[in-house]
Design a protein around this motif. Structure first.
Motif, PDB file in Angstrom:
ATOM      1  N   CYS A  43      88.139 -91.181 -24.124  1.00 18.96           N
ATOM      2  CA  CYS A  43      88.365 -90.409 -22.894  1.00 18.96           C
ATOM      3  C   CYS A  43      87.600 -89.099 -23.013  1.00 18.96           C
ATOM      4  O   CYS A  43      87.133 -88.753 -24.103  1.00 18.96           O
ATOM      5  N   ASN A  44      87.471 -88.384 -21.900  1.00 19.40           N
ATOM      6  CA  ASN A  44      86.790 -87.093 -21.977  1.00 19.40           C
ATOM      7  C   ASN A  44      87.713 -86.043 -22.595  1.00 19.40           C
ATOM      8  O   ASN A  44      88.934 -86.055 -22.392  1.00 19.40           O
ATOM      9  N   VAL A  45      87.103 -85.158 -23.372  1.00 24.57           N
ATOM     10  CA  VAL A  45      87.824 -84.066 -24.036  1.00 24.57           C
ATOM     11  C   VAL A  45      87.088 -82.780 -23.700  1.00 24.57           C
ATOM     12  O   VAL A  45      85.972 -82.556 -24.174  1.00 24.57           O
ATOM     13  N   GLU A  46      87.702 -81.969 -22.825  1.00 23.80           N
ATOM     14  CA  GLU A  46      87.042 -80.755 -22.371  1.00 23.80           C
ATOM     15  C   GLU A  46      87.314 -79.592 -23.327  1.00 23.80           C
ATOM     16  O   GLU A  46      88.147 -79.686 -24.233  1.00 23.80           O
ATOM     17  N   ASN A  47      86.559 -78.512 -23.095  1.00 22.51           N
ATOM     18  CA  ASN A  47      86.723 -77.324 -23.928  1.00 22.51           C
ATOM     19  C   ASN A  47      86.546 -76.094 -23.046  1.00 22.51           C
ATOM     20  O   ASN A  47      85.752 -76.129 -22.087  1.00 22.51           O
ATOM     21  N   CYS A  55      82.107 -86.372 -23.288  1.00 22.31           N
ATOM     22  CA  CYS A  55      82.392 -87.399 -22.292  1.00 22.31           C
ATOM     23  C   CYS A  55      83.088 -88.611 -22.903  1.00 22.31           C
ATOM     24  O   CYS A  55      82.969 -88.879 -24.105  1.00 22.31           O
ATOM     25  N   ALA A  56      83.766 -89.359 -22.042  1.00 19.46           N
ATOM     26  CA  ALA A  56      84.517 -90.546 -22.463  1.00 19.46           C
ATOM     27  C   ALA A  56      83.618 -91.581 -23.146  1.00 19.46           C
ATOM     28  O   ALA A  56      83.982 -92.157 -24.183  1.00 19.46           O
ATOM     29  N   GLU A  57      82.451 -91.819 -22.566  1.00 19.46           N
ATOM     30  CA  GLU A  57      81.546 -92.850 -23.090  1.00 19.46           C
ATOM     31  C   GLU A  57      81.124 -92.526 -24.517  1.00 19.46           C
ATOM     32  O   GLU A  57      81.119 -93.390 -25.405  1.00 19.46           O
ATOM     33  N   ARG A  58      80.744 -91.263 -24.740  1.00 18.07           N
ATOM     34  CA  ARG A  58      80.283 -90.882 -26.075  1.00 18.07           C
ATOM     35  C   ARG A  58      81.427 -90.890 -27.080  1.00 18.07           C
ATOM     36  O   ARG A  58      81.223 -91.192 -28.256  1.00 18.07           O
ATOM     37  N   PRO A  93      77.556 -93.067 -15.173  1.00 17.91           N
ATOM     38  CA  PRO A  93      77.506 -92.229 -16.383  1.00 17.91           C
ATOM     39  C   PRO A  93      76.470 -91.104 -16.271  1.00 17.91           C
ATOM     40  O   PRO A  93      75.409 -91.297 -15.671  1.00 17.91           O
ATOM     41  N   CYS A  94      76.791 -89.955 -16.857  1.00 19.05           N
ATOM     42  CA  CYS A  94      75.861 -88.822 -16.815  1.00 19.05           C
ATOM     43  C   CYS A  94      74.613 -89.128 -17.643  1.00 19.05           C
ATOM     44  O   CYS A  94      74.576 -90.076 -18.434  1.00 19.05           O
ATOM     45  N   GLY A  95      73.605 -88.307 -17.461  1.00 18.68           N
ATOM     46  CA  GLY A  95      72.335 -88.534 -18.142  1.00 18.68           C
ATOM     47  C   GLY A  95      72.462 -88.541 -19.658  1.00 18.68           C
ATOM     48  O   GLY A  95      71.858 -89.376 -20.346  1.00 18.68           O
TER      49      GLY A  95
HETATM   50  N1  THU Z   1      82.448 -86.974 -17.752  1.00 17.51           N
HETATM   51  C1  THU Z   1      82.540 -88.071 -18.551  1.00 17.51           C
HETATM   52  O1  THU Z   1      83.491 -88.216 -19.327  1.00 17.51           O
HETATM   53  N2  THU Z   1      81.562 -89.006 -18.467  1.00 17.51           N
HETATM   54  C2  THU Z   1      80.472 -88.925 -17.654  1.00 17.51           C
HETATM   55  O2  THU Z   1      79.593 -89.773 -17.718  1.00 17.51           O
HETATM   56  C3  THU Z   1      80.392 -87.840 -16.658  1.00 17.51           C
HETATM   57  C4  THU Z   1      81.354 -86.732 -16.831  1.00 17.51           C
HETATM   58  C5  THU Z   1      83.491 -85.941 -17.824  1.00 17.51           C
HETATM   59  C6  THU Z   1      83.055 -84.641 -18.461  1.00 17.51           C
HETATM   60  C7  THU Z   1      84.011 -83.653 -17.851  1.00 17.51           C
HETATM   61  O3  THU Z   1      85.184 -83.602 -18.643  1.00 17.51           O
HETATM   62  C8  THU Z   1      84.374 -84.259 -16.497  1.00 17.51           C
HETATM   63  O4  THU Z   1      83.933 -85.609 -16.535  1.00 17.51           O
HETATM   64  C9  THU Z   1      83.740 -83.543 -15.322  1.00 17.51           C
HETATM   65  O5  THU Z   1      82.382 -83.415 -15.490  1.00 17.51           O
END
Ligand code: THU
Length: 135
Positions: A43-47, A55-58, A93-95
């Protein structure tokens, strides 16, 4: 939907609930299937220092490498998302994640995410990131 894809989607939805996303209120879940037949999630883990967000994928890919090691190959990636209203939005998914997925994928690895009518969009690695950077 194939049973393995259905399982990946269920797992992505479940791990999405674990997201730490107090800054964007946007939760993302990823479930991946490897060539070895294993499934990993992230899952995504923000800071508070926004650039350190993962990001979740990574995160899912890091789990897979930690278990299978550097020869891990991705066969399928399923991604889900929810905004603060509990709705999914069109979200590919983001770049940065595309390049990291490409590192462990082959040209026909399948990537699934939610499209603009909340449908499941499925693309190959080559479609998601044509001409990815390689040495
Ligand atoms: N985020 C992901 O987890 N994967 C993506 O491919 C795009 C963005 C997350 C990062 C951040 O926590 C939130 O989405 C908003 O950008």
């Amino acid at each position: 939907m194939q049973s393995t894809t259905k399982e990946l989607k269920e797992k992505a939805l479940a791990v999405m609930d674990q997201a730490y996303s107090p800054y964007s209120n946007f939760s993302v879940g990823a479930a991946i299937r490897t060539k070895a037949g294993n499934i990993y999630t992230g899952c995504n883990v923000e800071n508070v220092s926004f650039g350190l967000t993962i990001c979740a994928e990574r995160n899912a890919i890091a789990q897979a490498i930690a278990t299978e090691g550097p020869t891990m190959v991705l066969e399928e990636v399923v991604i889900t998302n929810r905004n603060s209203e509990g709705d999914s939005i069109p979200c590919s998914p983001c770049g940065a994640c595309r390049q990291v997925i490409a590192e462990f994928a082959h040209s026909e690895t399948q990537i699934q995410y939610e499209g603009k009518n909340k449908e499941d969009v499925r693309v190959s690695m080559t479609e998601l990131l044509p001409d990815s950077f390689r040495f």
